[in-house]
Design a protein around this motif. Structure first.
Motif, mmCIF file in Angstrom:
data_model
loop_
_atom_site.group_PDB
_atom_site.id
_atom_site.type_symbol
_atom_site.label_atom_id
_atom_site.label_comp_id
_atom_site.label_asym_id
_atom_site.label_seq_id
_atom_site.Cartn_x
_atom_site.Cartn_y
_atom_site.Cartn_z
ATOM 1 N N ILE A 79 93.579 47.361 3.644
ATOM 2 C CA ILE A 79 93.974 46.388 2.632
ATOM 3 C C ILE A 79 94.910 45.358 3.240
ATOM 4 C CG2 ILE A 79 95.956 47.770 1.834
ATOM 5 C CD1 ILE A 79 95.207 46.778 -1.036
ATOM 6 N N SER A 80 94.848 44.130 2.737
ATOM 7 C CA SER A 80 95.727 43.062 3.197
ATOM 8 C C SER A 80 96.071 42.167 2.017
ATOM 9 C CB SER A 80 95.053 42.241 4.306
ATOM 10 O OG SER A 80 95.892 41.180 4.739
ATOM 11 N N ALA A 81 97.352 41.948 1.799
ATOM 12 C CA ALA A 81 97.818 41.093 0.711
ATOM 13 C C ALA A 81 98.213 39.732 1.293
ATOM 14 C CB ALA A 81 98.991 41.744 -0.011
ATOM 15 N N GLY A 82 98.762 38.869 0.457
ATOM 16 C CA GLY A 82 99.263 37.594 0.945
ATOM 17 C C GLY A 82 98.385 36.398 0.627
ATOM 18 N N LEU A 83 97.296 36.598 -0.098
ATOM 19 C CA LEU A 83 96.465 35.480 -0.518
ATOM 20 C C LEU A 83 96.980 34.957 -1.863
ATOM 21 C CD1 LEU A 83 92.931 36.959 0.231
ATOM 22 C CD2 LEU A 83 94.211 35.348 1.639
ATOM 23 N N THR A 84 97.083 33.648 -2.002
ATOM 24 C CA THR A 84 97.569 33.067 -3.248
ATOM 25 C C THR A 84 96.681 31.898 -3.654
ATOM 26 O OG1 THR A 84 99.853 33.660 -2.702
ATOM 27 C CG2 THR A 84 99.521 32.039 -4.457
ATOM 28 N N LEU A 85 96.134 31.966 -4.856
ATOM 29 C CA LEU A 85 95.323 30.866 -5.365
ATOM 30 C C LEU A 85 96.221 29.692 -5.773
ATOM 31 C CD1 LEU A 85 92.835 32.743 -7.734
ATOM 32 C CD2 LEU A 85 92.267 31.641 -5.571
ATOM 33 N N PRO A 86 95.798 28.460 -5.521
ATOM 34 C CA PRO A 86 96.538 27.302 -6.031
ATOM 35 C C PRO A 86 96.617 27.371 -7.552
ATOM 36 C CG PRO A 86 94.907 26.623 -4.403
ATOM 37 C CD PRO A 86 94.626 28.069 -4.721
ATOM 38 N N ALA A 87 97.717 26.871 -8.113
ATOM 39 C CA ALA A 87 97.908 26.932 -9.565
ATOM 40 C C ALA A 87 96.763 26.275 -10.317
ATOM 41 C CB ALA A 87 99.235 26.289 -9.938
ATOM 42 N N SER A 88 96.283 25.139 -9.810
ATOM 43 C CA SER A 88 95.204 24.436 -10.510
ATOM 44 C C SER A 88 93.938 25.280 -10.579
ATOM 45 C CB SER A 88 94.908 23.111 -9.804
ATOM 46 O OG SER A 88 94.491 23.328 -8.458
ATOM 47 N N ILE A 89 93.716 26.104 -9.567
ATOM 48 C CA ILE A 89 92.519 26.938 -9.531
ATOM 49 C C ILE A 89 92.639 28.120 -10.486
ATOM 50 C CG2 ILE A 89 91.125 28.469 -8.100
ATOM 51 C CD1 ILE A 89 90.591 25.586 -7.489
ATOM 52 N N HIS A 90 93.711 28.893 -10.371
ATOM 53 C CA HIS A 90 93.780 30.087 -11.226
ATOM 54 C C HIS A 90 93.995 29.714 -12.689
ATOM 55 C CE1 HIS A 90 98.198 30.344 -11.846
ATOM 56 N NE2 HIS A 90 98.363 30.138 -10.563
ATOM 57 N N GLU A 91 94.646 28.594 -12.951
ATOM 58 C CA GLU A 91 94.823 28.167 -14.338
ATOM 59 C C GLU A 91 93.492 27.735 -14.956
ATOM 60 O OE1 GLU A 91 97.813 25.168 -14.120
ATOM 61 O OE2 GLU A 91 99.451 26.598 -13.751
ATOM 62 N N GLU A 92 92.645 27.078 -14.166
ATOM 63 C CA GLU A 92 91.344 26.649 -14.668
ATOM 64 C C GLU A 92 90.431 27.851 -14.916
ATOM 65 O OE1 GLU A 92 88.023 24.640 -15.966
ATOM 66 O OE2 GLU A 92 90.147 24.094 -15.910
ATOM 67 N N ILE A 93 90.462 28.842 -14.026
ATOM 68 C CA ILE A 93 89.636 30.031 -14.244
ATOM 69 C C ILE A 93 90.128 30.797 -15.470
ATOM 70 C CG2 ILE A 93 88.719 32.160 -13.240
ATOM 71 C CD1 ILE A 93 89.243 30.964 -10.477
ATOM 72 N N ALA A 94 91.442 30.884 -15.628
ATOM 73 C CA ALA A 94 91.998 31.577 -16.797
ATOM 74 C C ALA A 94 91.609 30.852 -18.084
ATOM 75 C CB ALA A 94 93.512 31.671 -16.668
ATOM 76 N N ARG A 95 91.654 29.501 -18.061
ATOM 77 C CA ARG A 95 91.239 28.737 -19.244
ATOM 78 C C ARG A 95 89.789 29.045 -19.584
ATOM 79 N NH1 ARG A 95 88.102 25.054 -20.553
ATOM 80 N NH2 ARG A 95 87.440 24.715 -18.391
ATOM 81 N N PHE A 96 88.952 29.048 -18.559
ATOM 82 C CA PHE A 96 87.544 29.377 -18.750
ATOM 83 C C PHE A 96 87.389 30.772 -19.360
ATOM 84 C CE2 PHE A 96 84.083 31.899 -16.964
ATOM 85 C CZ PHE A 96 82.964 31.204 -17.402
ATOM 86 N N ALA A 97 88.122 31.730 -18.836
ATOM 87 C CA ALA A 97 87.996 33.116 -19.300
ATOM 88 C C ALA A 97 88.474 33.292 -20.732
ATOM 89 C CB ALA A 97 88.772 34.046 -18.369
ATOM 90 N N HIS A 98 89.458 32.496 -21.140
ATOM 91 C CA HIS A 98 89.928 32.562 -22.525
ATOM 92 C C HIS A 98 88.916 31.942 -23.489
ATOM 93 C CE1 HIS A 98 94.015 33.469 -20.935
ATOM 94 N NE2 HIS A 98 94.178 34.027 -22.125
#
Length: 321
Positions: free
Chosen positions: A93-112
């Motif tokens: 396992i490897s952590a440390g990846l971070t999505l840009p705010a514009s990307i994760h916010e848009e996917i979350a909007r879509f999912a809602h």
């Protein structure tokens, strides 16, 4: 964020207690037969890929990593794929990846806004904000809500799927033949009506994935995830060592105390973090999604493998109707 779970093994086991193992296996027979018809090579993988000797033999067939064909930039910044792959080989396992705010916010909007399907059942369709009403309407406990192929309607999700870093990491870890095999988004919902059978069906127990000889999965939280929001748990090092008992059974899920006693409770890491937090793992290692107690968890997965992808499971639909 990687944390060692504070729960005792018996507490995790209390969540994961199961019943009717053989009934669940029998219910999956149509799924297995579909896999076999779609791809005859599935059967030897299903039978042999759970054993360390055959897995190691298959790893020897990995093709060299091809030279980069493009200098396309990644949304994840300057992350070295070979370094991530090296950590994966050590721990799984490897952590440390971070999505840009514009990307994760848009996917979350879509999912809602986009209806999902509860408990993998296409007859249980609702939007996430109406989860409680959906449970009343359908008269069912609903622990999860998958978007299936609808995820490809979200441009931000497709951008994550196509990011060059993901394929680069996959090729450095799996070999040059690595290819995209899964993309999915889903909700995990808190509910007070879940029975032990419900929890069992939702895979709240340590298990490993067996969809290909060699696999890699990237996970991204699209909502804030703390210890009470269904964090993912992974057992470091369990991807390259396996108790004989766990190799000579068709079951992929095992009790928490049995897993932690053998692979080490100190190797179990709980992954928490804000929306946008990402990590990558070898899913042959033991892992589990824990129960969302207070707030829903929204998550995205992008998976890579080396064999022909299953059309039906590409978006997370594991059951033949």
């Amino acid at each position: 964020m990687l944390d060692t779970p504070k729960s005792e093994p018996k507490d995790l086991e209390a969540i994961a207690r199961t019943g009717g193992t053989f009934r669940r296996m029998a219910a999956r027979v149509p799924t297995y037969l579909t896999d076999l018809r779609e791809n005859p090579a599935w059967l030897p993988m299903f039978l042999l890929a759970r054993t360390i000797p055959f897995r190691r033999a298959h790893w020897l067939t990995a093709k060299p990593v091809p030279p980069s064909e493009t200098a396309a930039s990644s949304m994840f910044g300057q992350i070295e794929a070979d370094e991530v792959a090296s950590e994966l080989k050590r721990t799984g396992i490897s952590a440390g990846l971070t999505l840009p705010a514009s990307i994760h916010e848009e996917i979350a909007r879509f999912a809602h806004e986009t209806p999902c399907f509860g408990n993998f059942d296409r007859e249980l369709e609702f939007v996430a904000g109406e989860h409680a009403e959906a449970e009343r309407r359908f008269g069912r406990t609903i622990l999860s809500g998958h978007h299936f192929e609808r995820v490809l309607q979200c441009e931000a999700a497709v951008a994550v799927q196509r990011d060059p870093l993901l394929l680069d990491v996959a090729r450095h870890y799996l070999g040059g033949e690595a290819k995209l095999i899964t993309t999915r988004t889903w909700w995990s919902f808190p509910t007070k009506t879940a029975s032990e059978a419900d929890l069992s069906r939702a895979s709240f127990k340590f298990h490993f994935d067996l969809d290909d000889w060699r696999m890699l999965k990237f996970f991204f939280y699209l909502s804030d995830v703390d210890a009470d929001a269904g964090p993912h748990v992974y057992v470091r090092g369990s991807h390259n060592r396996r108790r004989v008992k766990h190799q000579l059974t068709l079951l992929v899920g095992h009790p928490a105390d049995e897993v932690l006693n053998f692979y080490g409770e100190n190797n179990a890491v709980m992954l928490t973090g804000k929306a946008g937090t990402g990590f990558v793992e070898d899913p042959f290692g033991f892992h589990m999604g824990t129960l969302a107690k207070n707030t829903p968890r929204l998550m995205m997965e992008v998976g890579f493998g080396v064999s022909k992808p299953s059309k039906r499971r590409y978006h997370g639909e594991p059951v033949v109707r």
